[in-house]
Design a protein around this motif. Structure first.
Motif, PDB file in Angstrom:
ATOM      1  N   LEU A 126      -7.693 -10.350  13.149  1.00 41.17           N
ATOM      2  CA  LEU A 126      -6.842 -11.476  12.588  1.00 41.17           C
ATOM      3  C   LEU A 126      -5.479 -12.282  13.976  1.00 41.17           C
ATOM      4  O   LEU A 126      -6.140 -12.914  14.154  1.00 41.17           O
ATOM      5  N   LEU A 127      -4.977 -11.011  13.994  1.00 42.04           N
ATOM      6  CA  LEU A 127      -4.226 -12.298  15.678  1.00 42.04           C
ATOM      7  C   LEU A 127      -5.085 -12.875  17.054  1.00 42.04           C
ATOM      8  O   LEU A 127      -4.610 -13.551  17.478  1.00 42.04           O
ATOM      9  N   VAL A 128      -6.249 -12.038  16.871  1.00 44.38           N
ATOM     10  CA  VAL A 128      -6.842 -12.368  18.244  1.00 44.38           C
ATOM     11  C   VAL A 128      -6.836 -13.988  17.934  1.00 44.38           C
ATOM     12  O   VAL A 128      -7.889 -15.397  18.517  1.00 44.38           O
ATOM     13  N   MET A 129      -7.784 -14.308  16.595  1.00 47.78           N
ATOM     14  CA  MET A 129      -8.155 -15.873  16.084  1.00 47.78           C
ATOM     15  C   MET A 129      -7.466 -16.809  15.861  1.00 47.78           C
ATOM     16  O   MET A 129      -7.368 -17.453  16.045  1.00 47.78           O
ATOM     17  N   LEU A 130      -6.112 -16.062  14.844  1.00 48.19           N
ATOM     18  CA  LEU A 130      -4.636 -16.843  15.265  1.00 48.19           C
ATOM     19  C   LEU A 130      -4.757 -17.872  16.676  1.00 48.19           C
ATOM     20  O   LEU A 130      -4.071 -19.071  16.812  1.00 48.19           O
ATOM     21  N   VAL A 131      -4.715 -16.371  18.381  1.00 46.28           N
ATOM     22  CA  VAL A 131      -4.060 -17.056  19.468  1.00 46.28           C
ATOM     23  C   VAL A 131      -5.268 -17.849  19.773  1.00 46.28           C
ATOM     24  O   VAL A 131      -4.882 -19.273  20.297  1.00 46.28           O
ATOM     25  N   LEU A 132      -6.404 -18.028  19.173  1.00 46.02           N
ATOM     26  CA  LEU A 132      -7.505 -18.348  19.878  1.00 46.02           C
ATOM     27  C   LEU A 132      -7.682 -20.007  19.369  1.00 46.02           C
ATOM     28  O   LEU A 132      -7.750 -20.991  19.697  1.00 46.02           O
ATOM     29  N   PHE A 133      -7.112 -19.949  18.045  1.00 44.45           N
ATOM     30  CA  PHE A 133      -7.166 -21.113  16.965  1.00 44.45           C
ATOM     31  C   PHE A 133      -5.813 -22.435  18.183  1.00 44.45           C
ATOM     32  O   PHE A 133      -6.038 -23.122  17.936  1.00 44.45           O
ATOM     33  N   ARG A 134      -4.390 -20.918  18.374  1.00 41.28           N
ATOM     34  CA  ARG A 134      -3.209 -21.972  18.434  1.00 41.28           C
ATOM     35  C   ARG A 134      -3.978 -23.100  20.237  1.00 41.28           C
ATOM     36  O   ARG A 134      -3.501 -23.993  20.328  1.00 41.28           O
ATOM     37  N   PHE A 135      -4.975 -22.108  21.004  1.00 41.82           N
ATOM     38  CA  PHE A 135      -5.464 -22.267  22.684  1.00 41.82           C
ATOM     39  C   PHE A 135      -6.066 -23.916  22.049  1.00 41.82           C
ATOM     40  O   PHE A 135      -5.975 -24.544  22.838  1.00 41.82           O
ATOM     41  N   HIS A 136      -6.616 -23.504  20.637  1.00 37.74           N
ATOM     42  CA  HIS A 136      -7.682 -24.162  20.627  1.00 37.74           C
ATOM     43  C   HIS A 136      -7.033 -25.894  20.387  1.00 37.74           C
ATOM     44  O   HIS A 136      -7.028 -27.050  20.244  1.00 37.74           O
ATOM     45  N   VAL A 137      -6.291 -26.371  19.586  1.00 37.83           N
ATOM     46  CA  VAL A 137      -5.942 -26.779  18.552  1.00 37.83           C
ATOM     47  C   VAL A 137      -4.671 -27.475  19.904  1.00 37.83           C
ATOM     48  O   VAL A 137      -4.232 -28.936  19.930  1.00 37.83           O
ATOM     49  N   THR A 138      -4.081 -26.599  20.653  1.00 42.06           N
ATOM     50  CA  THR A 138      -3.260 -27.622  21.812  1.00 42.06           C
ATOM     51  C   THR A 138      -3.519 -27.895  22.802  1.00 42.06           C
ATOM     52  O   THR A 138      -3.160 -28.516  23.572  1.00 42.06           O
ATOM     53  N   GLU A 139      -5.186 -27.528  22.730  1.00 43.52           N
ATOM     54  CA  GLU A 139      -6.004 -28.065  24.398  1.00 43.52           C
ATOM     55  C   GLU A 139      -6.043 -29.453  24.125  1.00 43.52           C
ATOM     56  O   GLU A 139      -6.214 -29.911  23.234  1.00 43.52           O
ATOM     57  N   VAL A 140      -5.798 -30.540  25.348  1.00 46.01           N
ATOM     58  CA  VAL A 140      -6.091 -31.333  25.249  1.00 46.01           C
ATOM     59  C   VAL A 140      -7.295 -31.557  26.301  1.00 46.01           C
ATOM     60  O   VAL A 140      -7.880 -31.433  26.934  1.00 46.01           O
ATOM     61  N   LEU A 141      -8.011 -33.124  25.583  1.00 47.05           N
ATOM     62  CA  LEU A 141      -9.136 -33.505  25.664  1.00 47.05           C
ATOM     63  C   LEU A 141      -9.039 -34.108  26.567  1.00 47.05           C
ATOM     64  O   LEU A 141      -8.290 -35.765  26.016  1.00 47.05           O
ATOM     65  N   ASN A 142      -9.960 -34.512  28.072  1.00 44.85           N
ATOM     66  CA  ASN A 142      -9.541 -35.604  29.170  1.00 44.85           C
ATOM     67  C   ASN A 142     -10.751 -36.021  28.549  1.00 44.85           C
ATOM     68  O   ASN A 142     -12.216 -35.811  29.289  1.00 44.85           O
ATOM     69  N   ILE A 143     -11.009 -37.212  27.743  1.00 49.53           N
ATOM     70  CA  ILE A 143     -12.447 -38.149  27.727  1.00 49.53           C
ATOM     71  C   ILE A 143     -12.316 -39.487  28.029  1.00 49.53           C
ATOM     72  O   ILE A 143     -11.176 -39.757  27.983  1.00 49.53           O
ATOM     73  N   GLN A 144     -13.184 -39.815  29.190  1.00 47.50           N
ATOM     74  CA  GLN A 144     -12.983 -40.922  29.583  1.00 47.50           C
ATOM     75  C   GLN A 144     -14.268 -41.864  29.825  1.00 47.50           C
ATOM     76  O   GLN A 144     -15.153 -41.212  29.297  1.00 47.50           O
ATOM     77  N   LEU A 145     -13.548 -43.369  29.047  1.00 49.30           N
ATOM     78  CA  LEU A 145     -15.098 -44.337  28.414  1.00 49.30           C
ATOM     79  C   LEU A 145     -15.253 -44.957  29.585  1.00 49.30           C
ATOM     80  O   LEU A 145     -14.751 -45.548  29.855  1.00 49.30           O
TER      81      LEU A 145
END
Length: 51
Positions: free
Chosen positions: A32-51
Protein backbone atom coordinates in the motif's frame (compact mmCIF):
# COMPACT_ATOMS: atom_id res chain seq x y z
CA UNK A 1 8.21 -0.27 -11.41
CA UNK A 2 4.44 0.10 -11.44
CA UNK A 3 4.06 -3.67 -11.00
CA UNK A 4 5.96 -3.65 -7.69
CA UNK A 5 2.86 -3.13 -5.49
CA UNK A 6 1.12 -6.05 -7.20
CA UNK A 7 4.14 -8.28 -6.63
CA UNK A 8 4.08 -7.30 -2.96
CA UNK A 9 0.35 -8.07 -2.77
CA UNK A 10 1.02 -11.47 -4.36
CA UNK A 11 3.68 -12.11 -1.71
CA UNK A 12 1.13 -11.14 0.96
CA UNK A 13 -1.37 -13.61 -0.45
CA UNK A 14 1.31 -16.31 -0.52
CA UNK A 15 2.29 -15.60 3.08
CA UNK A 16 -1.35 -15.69 4.13
CA UNK A 17 -1.77 -18.99 2.31
CA UNK A 18 1.14 -20.38 4.37
CA UNK A 19 -0.50 -18.97 7.53
CA UNK A 20 2.19 -16.36 8.25
CA UNK A 21 -0.22 -13.64 9.27
CA UNK A 22 2.35 -11.07 10.44
CA UNK A 23 4.46 -11.40 7.30
CA UNK A 24 1.34 -11.13 5.14
CA UNK A 25 0.29 -7.93 6.90
CA UNK A 26 3.81 -6.55 6.45
CA UNK A 27 3.79 -7.22 2.71
CA UNK A 28 0.30 -5.74 2.45
CA UNK A 29 1.24 -2.53 4.28
CA UNK A 30 4.46 -2.12 2.28
CA UNK A 31 2.48 -2.72 -0.93
CA UNK A 32 0.00 0.00 0.00
CA UNK A 33 2.78 2.45 0.86
CA UNK A 34 4.62 1.74 -2.40
CA UNK A 35 1.39 2.21 -4.35
CA UNK A 36 0.70 5.55 -2.64
CA UNK A 37 4.26 6.77 -3.28
CA UNK A 38 4.15 5.76 -6.93
CA UNK A 39 0.72 7.38 -7.32
CA UNK A 40 2.07 10.58 -5.74
CA UNK A 41 4.97 10.64 -8.23
CA UNK A 42 2.58 9.96 -11.09
CA UNK A 43 0.15 12.74 -10.08
CA UNK A 44 2.84 15.38 -9.64
CA UNK A 45 4.75 14.51 -12.83
CA UNK A 46 4.80 17.28 -15.39
CA UNK A 47 3.92 16.26 -18.92
CA UNK A 48 5.95 18.03 -21.57
CA UNK A 49 3.63 17.87 -24.56
CA UNK A 50 4.79 19.94 -27.51
CA UNK A 51 2.26 20.51 -30.24
Amino acid sequence: MMSLPFVLFACAIGAAWLRHRGVAMGFWVVGLLVMLVLFRFHVTEVLNIQL
